[in-house]
Design an enzyme around this catalytic site. Structure first.
Site, short mmCIF file in Angstrom:
data_model
loop_
_atom_site.label_atom_id
_atom_site.label_comp_id
_atom_site.label_asym_id
_atom_site.label_seq_id
_atom_site.Cartn_x
_atom_site.Cartn_y
_atom_site.Cartn_z
N THR A 161 0.84 -1.20 0.00
CA THR A 161 0.00 0.00 0.00
C THR A 161 0.88 1.25 0.00
O THR A 161 0.54 2.27 -0.61
CB THR A 161 -0.92 0.02 1.24
OG1 THR A 161 -1.83 -1.08 1.15
CG2 THR A 161 -1.70 1.32 1.34
N ASN A 162 2.02 1.15 0.68
CA ASN A 162 2.85 2.33 0.92
C ASN A 162 3.53 2.88 -0.32
O ASN A 162 4.06 3.99 -0.29
CB ASN A 162 3.89 2.01 2.00
CG ASN A 162 3.24 1.52 3.27
OD1 ASN A 162 2.02 1.62 3.44
ND2 ASN A 162 4.03 0.97 4.17
N THR A 176 -7.69 52.92 -3.85
CA THR A 176 -6.76 52.23 -2.95
C THR A 176 -7.22 52.48 -1.52
O THR A 176 -7.58 53.61 -1.18
CB THR A 176 -5.32 52.74 -3.12
OG1 THR A 176 -5.26 54.15 -2.88
CG2 THR A 176 -4.81 52.45 -4.53
N SER A 218 -34.28 38.19 -0.73
CA SER A 218 -34.75 38.32 0.65
C SER A 218 -36.16 37.78 0.78
O SER A 218 -36.97 37.87 -0.14
CB SER A 218 -34.73 39.80 1.07
OG SER A 218 -35.32 39.96 2.34
#
Length: 474
Positions: A139-140, A185, A316
């Protein structure tokens, strides 16, 4: 029903499923996310490509006979059609460093192979999940290799989603190239620009994301396949790692390479950290873009109202007529999830101890989910928002002409102190900058019209010499 056993004991398994006893135990043990391997097909296909490459390598090394190799390969090809996705049932989050995922693949491949051979499911004496499908592997090394294949392929899909959004912004940048507006800015008036320039900046950010993602994606091509348990290659032929990447590259069409140090590579998750970091980088920038769109479209009467976002749904349950920027909002939330996923991947990667990192299932889950969500978010933002954006040209121009910030264009001609004084008076009285400068006799009407024309404020055409000469007039 059929009976299967492992070293823990014997279980009855429905005969219509292709997975076996170890997958069944994992299915019982890990009921965590309600998301399973089948929800991320590229991972399943990555595993099928790994198992096929391993079978071919084992046969080349005379470790696996031709019949078993052929039927393993045929089973893998069947999986690659998508026909057996529903047989990959293990939860994405699991203990055991991905062993359950590996065994889910081994068992499904073995049982498909057995049926193709004319045997019954579970007759593993003819084709065994461990002895044959998992031969020369652990698996590793198989799990991270399949994971890297999947990430590599999923990023390719994400590229397409990013390009959809990038092209959408690019079309709008061209459409809005002549719409003058005020740049800001710190949420304060700055200097003029065009809406086209603003949108082109979004294009550039996405182009950069594509480049950075491709760089990170290349890290997924280095694999530890052949290292088996801890990178020493126990139970594998000495030539296995060299040959298996050749077969894997032929199967995938991508140039995979074996790590130069398989012991180092087995617990190392730094490549995943890099990929997730780039995804976070993209999420931060994309969220900033959505913030800008929501702010620019705020109003319609009491906000900036420089652009109109498409009206997607009533906003809303109590305020009639209210429409919310729901598409940028949902993309913001996707970005927050991705930013959080980066933290999870970081912790999971750090948690590797000694020769293995057992937390790779968490890494897989967070990266897969982040890529999927970002892909969908990009496409949604493009088609349900950006494509339908329009500008309010008069609002944009009025902001420019009423702004104090345009006094910046006068700095080279009347000096900073005079400009600051004009700005102060404009702020206190509400007068326009042009009118105050004209009243003070600092510049002529013709000079002011030249200097404060939107065209010259955006892209000054006069040379430094001409400007100096112009400033000395009168």
């Amino acid at each position: 029903m059929r009976k299967e056993h492992d070293f823990i004991g014997e279980l009855e398994i429905a005969d219509d499923v292709y997975y076996g006893v170890q997958t069944f135990r994992a299915k019982q043990n890990f009921d965590i996310t309600d998301e399973h391997l089948k929800d991320y097909p590229a991972f399943i296909y990555g595993y099928a490509k790994v198992k096929k490459a391993c079978a071919l390598t084992n046969h080349e090394l005379s470790l696996l006979d031709k019949e078993k190799c052929d039927f393993i390969c045929k089973a893998c090809d069947e999986i690659l059609t998508g026909k057996y996705n529903d047989q990959f049932v293990v939860d994405m989050l699991q203990g055991g460093a991905g062993t359950s995922t590996n065994m889910n693949s081994n068992e499904v491949i073995a049982n498909i192979g057995l049926t193709l051979m004319g045997h019954k499911k579970g007759e593993y004496e003819f084709l065994h999940p461990n002895d044959h499908v998992n031969l020369s592997q652990s698996t590793n090394d198989s799990y991270p290799t399949a994971l890297k294949i999947a990430i590599y392929d999923y990023i390719e899909q994400l590229f397409e989603g990013i390009k959809v959004l990038r092209d959408s912004f690019s079309r709008k940048a061209e459409e809005f190239k002549d719409v003058i507006k005020m740049g800001r800015t710190q949420l304060q008036d700055a200097v003029p620009m065009t809406v086209g320039q603003e949108f082109h900046a979004f294009v550039t950010m996405l182009d950069e994301d594509l480049s950075r993602l491709e760089e990170a994606r290349q890290l997924m091509l280095e694999v530890n396949l052949g290292g088996t348990a801890i990178g020493t290659g126990i139970n594998a032929h000495p030539d296995f790692s060299r040959l298996v990447v050749k077969h894997l590259s032929e199967i995938t069409g991508d140039k995979f390479v074996s790590s130069c140090d398989l012991v180092a590579a087995t617990p190392d998750c730094s490549g995943y950290v890099q990929v997730m970091g780039v995804l976070k980088r993209m999420a931060i920038k994309l969220s900033k873009t959505c913030n800008d769109l929501r702010l620019l479209g705020s109003g319609p009467r009491c906000g900036l109202n420089e652009i109109n976002l498409p009206k997607m749904q009533p906003g809303s349950s109590i305020m009639p007529g209210k429409v919310n920027p729901v598409i940028p909002e949902v993309v913001n939330q996707v970005c927050y999830h991705v930013i959080g996923a980066d933290v999870a991947v970081g912790f999971a990667s750090e948690a590797g101890q000694l020769q293995l990192n057992v937390m790779e299932p968490a890494i897989a889950y967070e990266i897969f989910k982040s890529i999927k969500m970002l892909d969908r978010a990009c496409r949604t933002l493009a088609t349900k928002c950006v494509d339908g954006i329009t500008t309010n040209d008069k609002v944009c121009l009025d902001f420019v002409m009423n702004s104090i910030g345009i006094v910046t264009a006068l700095n080279p001609y009347i000096g900073y102190e005079n400009s600051a004084s004009i700005a102060k008076e404009a702020l206190e009285t509400g007068k326009r900058v042009r009118d105050i400068a004209l009243e003070r006799g600092l510049l002529s009407a013709e000079q002011l019209d030249e200097l404060l024309s939107p065209k010259n404020m955006l892209q000054p055409e006069l040379s430094a010499e001409s400007r100096a000469h112009f400033a000395k007039k009168e």
